[in-house]
Design an enzyme around this catalytic site. Structure first.
Site, PDB file in Angstrom:
ATOM      1  CD  GLU A   1      -3.017  -1.041   2.250  1.00  0.00           C
ATOM      2  OE1 GLU A   1      -2.842  -0.180   3.155  1.00  0.00           O
ATOM      3  OE2 GLU A   1      -3.938  -1.880   2.292  1.00  0.00           O
TER       4      GLU A   1
ATOM      5  CG  HIS B   1      -8.487   1.090   2.955  1.00  0.00           C
ATOM      6  ND1 HIS B   1      -7.512   1.721   2.221  1.00  0.00           N
ATOM      7  CD2 HIS B   1      -7.834   0.213   3.781  1.00  0.00           C
ATOM      8  CE1 HIS B   1      -6.321   1.256   2.592  1.00  0.00           C
ATOM      9  NE2 HIS B   1      -6.493   0.349   3.519  1.00  0.00           N
TER      10      HIS B   1
END
Length: 321
Positions: free
Chosen positions: A174, A207
């Protein structure tokens, strides 16, 4: 002949104010679209790779975790190629390599790994004190566990797919994609300061797919999911983006990400119900204040050398200096 030359020069002077700025604005607009679409492409590739594997298994099932880790590792490995293609499309001239722009470099590596992590631990002073108070061995036992952890416990963690995903794979992939790759692509368009707040939006939206999974399992309400997976991840993304822009390294954001994943959200409600509430609240407040005092000091570019990503910004880029 002189009259003709004078006429031509006058025409060129007359045309420049009308067409020069307009063409420059159009070029800037096109460049910004390329930057934003490149970031959107990376975000879609990252999230989309998680759903290549059709499965009814829970997201914490070891089999599904292994497949998804393989997918995001592949996307992360491809992210330098996306940055390289972006540089070629915009015809950017830069002496730094793609890896240096993405924060993978040796200069200032040790302080970049230590100081941002220390800053993050200061912010978590309250939760760390809370954990020490609840430890049966007391504060001494908590410190001893940090300094000399049980080898067997570490071996169990390494063999745990959930731990590997949360502490290793997710932070590395990420941060490499959403900070290392996206920030260099946003800086030429938005500038460093705006990029710090814009890049986390891609991170927060990426997310939101957790909402579908939690709603499918009826674990949380929609409002709680949005708050947890968008607001928190966006604020956290802004912090790690700030670390990246100030240090020029991706290792700091990775370690901070891993540490925060291990700690979770600070449990203020539990602290308010604790028998030693006053001491805990004092530690929470102290951690926050010291964090704010040290925020710019521990991220001073003086510790990290020249920051490659700043070469893509205007000379007066405040977030880089």
């Amino acid at each position: 002949d002189m009259l003709i030359l004078n006429d031509r020069s006058n025409v060129s002077v007359m045309l420049e104010p009308e067409h020069g700025p307009a063409m420059q604005v159009e070029h800037t607009r096109t460049r910004c679209w390329v930057c934003v679409l490149s970031c959107l492409l990376l975000a879609c590739l990252y999230v989309g790779s998680l759903y290549v594997w059709r499965s009814s298994l829970h997201r914490d099932h070891p089999s599904l975790i292994k497949r998804r880790c393989a997918s995001v590792l592949l996307v992360s490995a491809l992210s330098p190629a996306v940055v390289k293609a972006w540089i070629r499309i915009l015809l950017l001239q830069n002496d730094a390599s793609v890896w240096e722009l993405m924060g993978v470099r040796l200069e200032g590596l040790v302080p970049a790994a230590v100081l941002p992590l220390l800053l993050t631990m200061v912010f978590y002073l309250g939760p760390l004190v809370h954990s020490a108070m609840d430890n049966p061995a007391g504060f001494t036992g908590e410190v001893q566990e940090l300094i000399s952890p049980d080898v067997r416990s570490w071996m169990l963690c390494v063999g745990d797919a959930v731990w590997l995903r949360n502490q290793v794979v997710a932070p590395v992939t990420e941060e490499l994609v959403f900070r290392g790759a996206m920030l260099p692509m946003l800086v030429p368009c938005t500038g460093p300061t705006a990029a710090i707040f814009m890049a986390p939006l891609f991170f927060g939206v990426a997310h939101l797919h957790h909402i579908m999974e939690q709603r499918r399992l009826n674990q949380d309400s929609l409002g709680y999911s949005v708050t947890l997976f968008f607001l928190y991840t966006t604020v956290f993304g802004a912090f790690t983006s700030f670390i990246f822009m100030r240090t020029g390294h991706v290792v700091g954001p990775v370690l901070c990400h891993s540490f925060c994943n291990s700690q979770g959200l600070p449990d203020i409600r539990s602290a308010l119900r604790h028998p030693q509430r006053s001491a805990l609240l004092f530690s929470y407040l102290t951690g926050l204040l010291v964090f704010l005092v040290l925020l710019f000091t521990l991220t001073d570019p003086f510790f990290y050398g020249a920051i490659p990503v700043c070469s893509l910004a205007a000379p007066a880029a405040s977030a880089c200096y």
